[in-house]
Design an enzyme around this catalytic site. Structure first.
Site, PDB file in Angstrom:
ATOM      1  N   GLU A 108       0.853  -1.202   0.000  1.00 42.49           N
ATOM      2  CA  GLU A 108       0.000   0.000   0.000  1.00 42.49           C
ATOM      3  C   GLU A 108       0.880   1.240   0.000  1.00 42.49           C
ATOM      4  O   GLU A 108       1.884   1.297   0.716  1.00 42.49           O
ATOM      5  CB  GLU A 108      -0.888   0.096   1.251  1.00 42.49           C
ATOM      6  CG  GLU A 108      -2.029  -0.863   1.294  1.00 42.49           C
ATOM      7  CD  GLU A 108      -2.888  -0.716   2.550  1.00 42.49           C
ATOM      8  OE1 GLU A 108      -2.987   0.401   3.105  1.00 42.49           O
ATOM      9  OE2 GLU A 108      -3.456  -1.735   2.975  1.00 42.49           O
TER      10      GLU A 108
HETATM   11  O1  IFM Z   1      -7.826   2.493   4.123  1.00 44.09           O
HETATM   12  C1  IFM Z   1      -6.717   2.065   4.847  1.00 44.09           C
HETATM   13  C2  IFM Z   1      -6.517   0.577   4.679  1.00 44.09           C
HETATM   14  O2  IFM Z   1      -7.637  -0.142   5.081  1.00 44.09           O
HETATM   15  C3  IFM Z   1      -5.338   0.101   5.502  1.00 44.09           C
HETATM   16  N1  IFM Z   1      -4.173   0.907   5.267  1.00 44.09           N
HETATM   17  C4  IFM Z   1      -4.309   2.338   5.275  1.00 44.09           C
HETATM   18  C5  IFM Z   1      -5.461   2.774   4.383  1.00 44.09           C
HETATM   19  C6  IFM Z   1      -5.599   4.299   4.375  1.00 44.09           C
HETATM   20  O3  IFM Z   1      -5.835   4.766   5.660  1.00 44.09           O
END
Ligand code: IFM
Length: 394
Positions: free
Chosen positions: A308
């Site tokens: 992410e």
């Molecule tokens: O939306 C969240 C995700 O569920 C987990 N990591 C961070 C993202 C942004 O806050």
């Protein structure tokens, strides 16, 4: 850092975007988040449960070759010990749809929401949660192993502990260090046992646990206390890495921001910054942090996937510069010998941002929540050029 020449990424690099079930699917009503009266509800969310194929077609059209998603435990095991074969079939179709679009799936087994039957039994605080998770993992992996190579057990358990047990602003709203410690112990066991189960059922699987790493800097760089607190925070960020390092085939890194640390104000990230340097969540845009984290984790000698990285930016003006600058630093890490193999932007589409509801816009794709129409944002086309060419062009 300005781009001087095209930066080529290693052959076979995976480019994608990430989502999680409760945040996008819609119609999940049997989990703790859906049942807790204090929380905003995801409701229909993006109706991705219905429109998944359309969404994957968009990801494919944006040049992506990988996709991160999560399975909803409360759909697959709506009652303790009773597995739902219709839900399983749904996810089998979802995974087939990904393969049909040449998108390599990265599948998260638990992304913050607990089935209600487990939430009422104290969730992760209950030692039995480890066995419950293992039997769910066994069911899922035995049935999906032909379609998934990359498994992610528990998403950001350290964020879950902070928000659920320390602040607390998420279910189960326990303000107790002792409860946090109990949950932590069970989450670690759950990952380790799930790792062994997955490897037994599918020896070729690649398994990890995504950790949300921030970079921490002393607010006052001349203050030894601030400096020491920043080092401590960096160390504490690894509470799920150190005990699990033998049960990880790769590092799954979620990186968003840097936090400034001060004896007077604690851990913050918005001091003295212009709006330009902040996302809509008020998080500092600090691309170098991805490099600093990776340098720090090099000693683990594991392949790395950025599972992410992203920002809330309704205007879409900061999104591409944000992605580009993080990719420049990611490339720098690769040049320094770190084996980075993939990058997932968070998120493919706007979605339900937990306690912040639907206001933050993290998506490459904008959602009209009334009509459920999808609109590709300009930044997504910029990112697509990199995905398609496997390089960051000048
Ligand atoms: O939306 C969240 C995700 O569920 C987990 N990591 C961070 C993202 C942004 O806050």
């Amino acid at each position: 850092m300005p781009v001087k020449k095209a930066l080529k990424f290693p052959d076979g690099f995976l480019w994608g975007a990430a989502i999680s079930a409760y945040q996008v699917e819609g119609g999940i009503d049997n989990c703790d988040w859906a049942r807790d009266e204090k929380m905003p509800k995801a409701g229909r969310a993006c109706e991705h449960y219905r429109f998944y194929d359309k969404d994957f077609a968009l990801a494919h059209s944006l040049g992506q070759n990988a996709h991160r998603l999560s399975l909803e435990w409360s759909r697959l095991e709506p009652e303790e010990g009773q597995f739902n074969h219709l839900a399983l079939e749904h996810y089998q179709q979802v995974l087939s749809a990904l393969h049909a679009r040449h998108l390599e799936p990265f599948v998260t087994l638990w992304h913050f929401t607990l089935p209600q039957w487990l939430a009422v039994q104290e969730g992760w605080q209950n030692p039995k949660s480890v066995d419950y998770f293992c039997s769910y993992v066994e069911f899922v992996v035995s049935n999906l192993k032909g379609r998934v190579k990359f498994w992610l057990t528990l998403n950001e358990p350290e964020v879950y502990l902070l928000n659920g047990y320390i602040k607390p602003k998420w279910p189960p709203f326990k303000k107790s260090l002792f409860s946090a410690w109990q949950a932590k112990r069970n989450l670690i066991k759950a990952h380790q046992q799930a790792y062994l189960i997955i490897k037994k059922i599918q020896p070729s699987a690649q398994v990890s646990l995504p950790i949300n790493f921030s970079w921490f800097s002393p607010r006052n760089k001349y203050s030894p206390i601030d400096w020491w607190m920043a080092r401590l925070a960096l160390w504490a960020n690894g509470i799920f890495l150190r005990p699990n390092k033998k049960c990880m085939d790769f590092l799954a890194i979620n990186y968003y921001t840097r936090r400034m640390v001060s004896i007077f104000t604690g851990f913050r990230n918005e001091f003295g910054m212009t709006n330009e340097q902040l996302t809509d969540m008020g998080w500092e845009i600090y691309p170098k942090g991805i490099y600093q984290i990776l340098r720090r984790l090099k000693k683990y000698h594991l392949p790395v996937y950025i599972t992410e990285n992203g920002l809330a930016d309704q205007s879409d003006k900061k999104r591409w510069p944000y992605i580009r600058d993080h990719l420049i630093w990611l490339h720098q890490a690769i040049e320094k010998g770190i084996d980075v193999r993939g990058y997932f932007y968070w998120s493919l589409m706007d979605n339900f941002e937990w306690a912040d509801g639907f206001d933050p816009c993290f998506g490459l794709i904008e959602i009209n929540y009334r009509t459920m129409e999808r609109f590709i944002r300009p930044s997504a086309w910029q990112y697509a050029k990199t995905c398609q060419s496997n390089q960051l062009l000048r």
